[in-house]
Design an enzyme around this catalytic site. Structure first.
Site, PDB file in Angstrom:
ATOM      1  N   LYS A  21       0.841  -1.218   0.000  1.00  0.00           N
ATOM      2  CA  LYS A  21       0.000   0.000   0.000  1.00  0.00           C
ATOM      3  C   LYS A  21       0.867   1.255   0.000  1.00  0.00           C
ATOM      4  O   LYS A  21       0.656   2.169  -0.792  1.00  0.00           O
ATOM      5  CB  LYS A  21      -0.935   0.012   1.230  1.00  0.00           C
ATOM      6  CG  LYS A  21      -1.874  -1.173   1.304  1.00  0.00           C
ATOM      7  CD  LYS A  21      -2.793  -1.112   2.498  1.00  0.00           C
ATOM      8  CE  LYS A  21      -2.098  -1.196   3.838  1.00  0.00           C
ATOM      9  NZ  LYS A  21      -1.412  -2.484   4.098  1.00  0.00           N
TER      10      LYS A  21
ATOM     11  N   ARG B  29      -9.974   0.574   8.499  1.00  0.00           N
ATOM     12  CA  ARG B  29      -9.520  -0.784   8.772  1.00  0.00           C
ATOM     13  C   ARG B  29     -10.561  -1.599   9.524  1.00  0.00           C
ATOM     14  O   ARG B  29     -10.317  -2.757   9.843  1.00  0.00           O
ATOM     15  CB  ARG B  29      -8.292  -0.694   9.680  1.00  0.00           C
ATOM     16  CG  ARG B  29      -6.988  -0.918   8.961  1.00  0.00           C
ATOM     17  CD  ARG B  29      -5.932  -0.652  10.005  1.00  0.00           C
ATOM     18  NE  ARG B  29      -4.756  -1.408   9.800  1.00  0.00           N
ATOM     19  CZ  ARG B  29      -3.680  -0.916   9.188  1.00  0.00           C
ATOM     20  NH1 ARG B  29      -3.689   0.279   8.669  1.00  0.00           N
ATOM     21  NH2 ARG B  29      -2.608  -1.645   9.094  1.00  0.00           N
TER      22      ARG B  29
ATOM     23  N   ARG C 131      11.875  -5.889   4.790  1.00  0.00           N
ATOM     24  CA  ARG C 131      11.593  -4.449   4.637  1.00  0.00           C
ATOM     25  C   ARG C 131      12.535  -3.594   5.482  1.00  0.00           C
ATOM     26  O   ARG C 131      12.831  -3.900   6.629  1.00  0.00           O
ATOM     27  CB  ARG C 131      10.148  -4.148   5.043  1.00  0.00           C
ATOM     28  CG  ARG C 131       9.857  -2.655   5.021  1.00  0.00           C
ATOM     29  CD  ARG C 131       8.403  -2.333   4.987  1.00  0.00           C
ATOM     30  NE  ARG C 131       7.689  -2.766   6.180  1.00  0.00           N
ATOM     31  CZ  ARG C 131       6.395  -2.566   6.361  1.00  0.00           C
ATOM     32  NH1 ARG C 131       5.682  -1.952   5.423  1.00  0.00           N
ATOM     33  NH2 ARG C 131       5.799  -2.996   7.446  1.00  0.00           N
TER      34      ARG C 131
ATOM     35  N   ARG D 195      11.113  -1.847  11.102  1.00  0.00           N
ATOM     36  CA  ARG D 195       9.985  -1.497  11.982  1.00  0.00           C
ATOM     37  C   ARG D 195       9.815  -2.552  13.080  1.00  0.00           C
ATOM     38  O   ARG D 195       9.894  -3.745  12.802  1.00  0.00           O
ATOM     39  CB  ARG D 195       8.698  -1.401  11.155  1.00  0.00           C
ATOM     40  CG  ARG D 195       8.464  -0.003  10.623  1.00  0.00           C
ATOM     41  CD  ARG D 195       7.319   0.083   9.653  1.00  0.00           C
ATOM     42  NE  ARG D 195       6.075  -0.570  10.058  1.00  0.00           N
ATOM     43  CZ  ARG D 195       4.959  -0.508   9.345  1.00  0.00           C
ATOM     44  NH1 ARG D 195       4.925   0.183   8.217  1.00  0.00           N
ATOM     45  NH2 ARG D 195       3.865  -1.112   9.748  1.00  0.00           N
TER      46      ARG D 195
ATOM     47  N   ARG E  84      -0.588  -9.351  13.127  1.00  0.00           N
ATOM     48  CA  ARG E  84      -1.187  -8.356  12.214  1.00  0.00           C
ATOM     49  C   ARG E  84      -2.031  -9.048  11.149  1.00  0.00           C
ATOM     50  O   ARG E  84      -3.092  -8.543  10.761  1.00  0.00           O
ATOM     51  CB  ARG E  84      -0.078  -7.506  11.580  1.00  0.00           C
ATOM     52  CG  ARG E  84       0.543  -6.531  12.568  1.00  0.00           C
ATOM     53  CD  ARG E  84       1.891  -6.032  12.099  1.00  0.00           C
ATOM     54  NE  ARG E  84       1.822  -5.238  10.892  1.00  0.00           N
ATOM     55  CZ  ARG E  84       2.887  -4.973  10.120  1.00  0.00           C
ATOM     56  NH1 ARG E  84       4.071  -5.453  10.435  1.00  0.00           N
ATOM     57  NH2 ARG E  84       2.746  -4.231   9.062  1.00  0.00           N
TER      58      ARG E  84
HETATM   59  P1  AP5 Z   1       4.808  -1.650   1.829  1.00  0.00           P
HETATM   60  O1  AP5 Z   1       4.491  -0.797   0.661  1.00  0.00           O
HETATM   61  O2  AP5 Z   1       5.584  -1.066   2.964  1.00  0.00           O
HETATM   62  O3  AP5 Z   1       3.474  -2.372   2.341  1.00  0.00           O
HETATM   63  P2  AP5 Z   1       2.221  -1.814   3.144  1.00  0.00           P
HETATM   64  O4  AP5 Z   1       1.018  -2.491   2.590  1.00  0.00           O
HETATM   65  O5  AP5 Z   1       2.228  -0.318   3.184  1.00  0.00           O
HETATM   66  O6  AP5 Z   1       2.592  -2.438   4.553  1.00  0.00           O
HETATM   67  P3  AP5 Z   1       2.417  -1.863   6.033  1.00  0.00           P
HETATM   68  O7  AP5 Z   1       3.126  -2.888   6.907  1.00  0.00           O
HETATM   69  O8  AP5 Z   1       2.874  -0.450   6.165  1.00  0.00           O
HETATM   70  O9  AP5 Z   1       0.913  -1.964   6.198  1.00  0.00           O
HETATM   71  P4  AP5 Z   1       0.120  -2.096   7.480  1.00  0.00           P
HETATM   72  O10 AP5 Z   1      -1.234  -1.883   6.984  1.00  0.00           O
HETATM   73  O11 AP5 Z   1       0.318  -3.338   8.269  1.00  0.00           O
HETATM   74  O12 AP5 Z   1       0.798  -0.985   8.433  1.00  0.00           O
HETATM   75  P5  AP5 Z   1       0.430   0.503   8.764  1.00  0.00           P
HETATM   76  O13 AP5 Z   1       1.687   1.279   8.721  1.00  0.00           O
HETATM   77  O14 AP5 Z   1      -0.727   0.985   7.979  1.00  0.00           O
HETATM   78  O15 AP5 Z   1       5.589  -2.951   1.281  1.00  0.00           O
HETATM   79  C1  AP5 Z   1       6.050  -3.957   2.171  1.00  0.00           C
HETATM   80  C2  AP5 Z   1       7.420  -4.491   1.672  1.00  0.00           C
HETATM   81  O16 AP5 Z   1       7.222  -5.159   0.414  1.00  0.00           O
HETATM   82  C3  AP5 Z   1       8.456  -3.370   1.413  1.00  0.00           C
HETATM   83  O17 AP5 Z   1       9.715  -3.868   1.758  1.00  0.00           O
HETATM   84  C4  AP5 Z   1       8.375  -3.147  -0.119  1.00  0.00           C
HETATM   85  O18 AP5 Z   1       9.614  -2.700  -0.643  1.00  0.00           O
HETATM   86  C5  AP5 Z   1       8.025  -4.562  -0.611  1.00  0.00           C
HETATM   87  N1  AP5 Z   1       7.208  -4.556  -1.836  1.00  0.00           N
HETATM   88  C6  AP5 Z   1       6.189  -3.695  -2.162  1.00  0.00           C
HETATM   89  N2  AP5 Z   1       5.662  -4.031  -3.357  1.00  0.00           N
HETATM   90  C7  AP5 Z   1       6.354  -5.135  -3.789  1.00  0.00           C
HETATM   91  C8  AP5 Z   1       6.278  -5.963  -4.961  1.00  0.00           C
HETATM   92  N3  AP5 Z   1       5.373  -5.724  -5.925  1.00  0.00           N
HETATM   93  N4  AP5 Z   1       7.127  -7.006  -5.055  1.00  0.00           N
HETATM   94  C9  AP5 Z   1       8.043  -7.275  -4.088  1.00  0.00           C
HETATM   95  N5  AP5 Z   1       8.175  -6.525  -2.950  1.00  0.00           N
HETATM   96  C10 AP5 Z   1       7.332  -5.484  -2.806  1.00  0.00           C
HETATM   97  O19 AP5 Z   1      -0.068   0.372  10.266  1.00  0.00           O
HETATM   98  C11 AP5 Z   1       0.808   0.024  11.313  1.00  0.00           C
HETATM   99  C12 AP5 Z   1       0.024  -0.048  12.611  1.00  0.00           C
HETATM  100  O20 AP5 Z   1      -0.579   1.234  12.898  1.00  0.00           O
HETATM  101  C13 AP5 Z   1      -1.148  -1.033  12.626  1.00  0.00           C
HETATM  102  O21 AP5 Z   1      -0.733  -2.357  12.920  1.00  0.00           O
HETATM  103  C14 AP5 Z   1      -2.028  -0.425  13.725  1.00  0.00           C
HETATM  104  O22 AP5 Z   1      -1.508  -0.703  15.001  1.00  0.00           O
HETATM  105  C15 AP5 Z   1      -1.878   1.071  13.474  1.00  0.00           C
HETATM  106  N6  AP5 Z   1      -2.894   1.595  12.525  1.00  0.00           N
HETATM  107  C16 AP5 Z   1      -2.656   2.160  11.312  1.00  0.00           C
HETATM  108  N7  AP5 Z   1      -3.816   2.515  10.718  1.00  0.00           N
HETATM  109  C17 AP5 Z   1      -4.803   2.163  11.573  1.00  0.00           C
HETATM  110  C18 AP5 Z   1      -6.215   2.242  11.516  1.00  0.00           C
HETATM  111  N8  AP5 Z   1      -6.869   2.757  10.445  1.00  0.00           N
HETATM  112  N9  AP5 Z   1      -6.924   1.755  12.575  1.00  0.00           N
HETATM  113  C19 AP5 Z   1      -6.309   1.253  13.654  1.00  0.00           C
HETATM  114  N10 AP5 Z   1      -4.980   1.122  13.772  1.00  0.00           N
HETATM  115  C20 AP5 Z   1      -4.219   1.580  12.733  1.00  0.00           C
END
Ligand code: AP5
Length: 214
Positions: free
Chosen positions: A13, A88, A127, A160, A171
């Site tokens: 994402k 979410r 990552r 992270r 997660r």
């Molecule tokens: P990346 O692009 O970083 O993936 P992502 O989907 O953004 O992953 P996140 O871990 O950031 O998502 P998340 O939803 O768990 O965490 P968030 O920060 O929102 O890609 C991942 C890896 O893959 C990278 O190394 C990249 O280089 C690689 N990659 C990408 N595309 C690729 C491809 N095509 N091929 C190969 N490799 C590839 O949330 C974190 C925490 O915050 C949550 O757990 C929760 O505690 C809190 N939080 C955030 N939002 C909310 C909400 N709305 N409600 C409640 N709690 C929340």
């Protein structure tokens, strides 16, 4: 563009949102990035969020809904936005609908990046993330610069805390229980498009852009 980018942890994402938001000249609004910044700054919000984030749990709905309400009221969101990682839960989606109805700007697109669990574990274990600008790298598919600093802003890259294997499993469980039901929620509204997230980053970007045009 008034769109939501959703998908399991590590689906890509953040990687894709940067390209799509830049292309459409709208802000990328990522609740994870906002919460991590608050945590680093040690604000009351950051302190509250930390315990949830570090164990892979969701931050309470009321907290993130309040954050989004404030962020959508900022001037740069008036012409559109790309939400990354919000909503979410069904209550968050309902709150977003209410907020956007009040602004007379309903959501136009919900794109779900679909990636199987095995690929997610590989992606998150390799990552490296920039704590300043949020840019993600991957040791194999998108290697960081040799000096270990972000190629965009020069900050030292980190792993992270929630990318530890046991937290990734938690997660994924939370995603299946709380976030996956949003598929039905947005499908029923005719907004959902599911995009195959496997393949090179550019291939996935092209699929997402085609879905946004279609
Ligand atoms: P990346 O692009 O970083 O993936 P992502 O989907 O953004 O992953 P996140 O871990 O950031 O998502 P998340 O939803 O768990 O965490 P968030 O920060 O929102 O890609 C991942 C890896 O893959 C990278 O190394 C990249 O280089 C690689 N990659 C990408 N595309 C690729 C491809 N095509 N091929 C190969 N490799 C590839 O949330 C974190 C925490 O915050 C949550 O757990 C929760 O505690 C809190 N939080 C955030 N939002 C909310 C909400 N709305 N409600 C409640 N709690 C929340």
């Amino acid at each position: 563009m008034r769109a939501v980018l959703m998908g399991p942890p590590g689906a890509g994402k953040g990687t894709q949102a940067k390209f799509l938001a830049q292309d459409a000249a709208v802000p990328q609004i990522a609740t994870g990035d906002i919460l991590r910044k608050a945590r680093e700054e040690g604000t009351p919000l950051g302190k509250e969020a930390q315990s949830y984030m570090d164990r892979g749990a969701l931050v309470p709905d009321a907290v993130v809904i309040g954050l989004i309400q404030q962020r959508l009221a900022e001037p740069d969101a008036a012409q559109g936005f790309l939400l990354d990682g919000f909503p979410r839960t069904v209550p968050q989606a309902e709150a977003l609908d209410g907020l956007l109805a009040g602004l007379q700007s309903p959501l136009e697109d919900v794109l779900l990046i679909d990636v199987p669990a095995e690929a997610i574990v590989r992606r998150l274990s390799g990552r490296r993330t920039c704590p300043a600008c949020g840019r993600p790298y991957h040791v194999e598919s998108d290697p960081p610069p040799a000096d270990g600093r972000c190629g965009s802003c020069g900050t030292e890259l980190v792993t992270r805390p929630d990318d530890r294997p046991e937290t990734v499993q938690e997660r994924l469980k939370v995603y299946a229980e709380s976030t996956a039901p949003l598929r039905d929620y947005y499908a029923a509204k005719g907004l959902l498009r599911v995009i195959d997230g496997l393949g090179a980053v550019e291939e996935v970007t092209a699929r997402l852009q085609a879905a946004l045009r279609g």
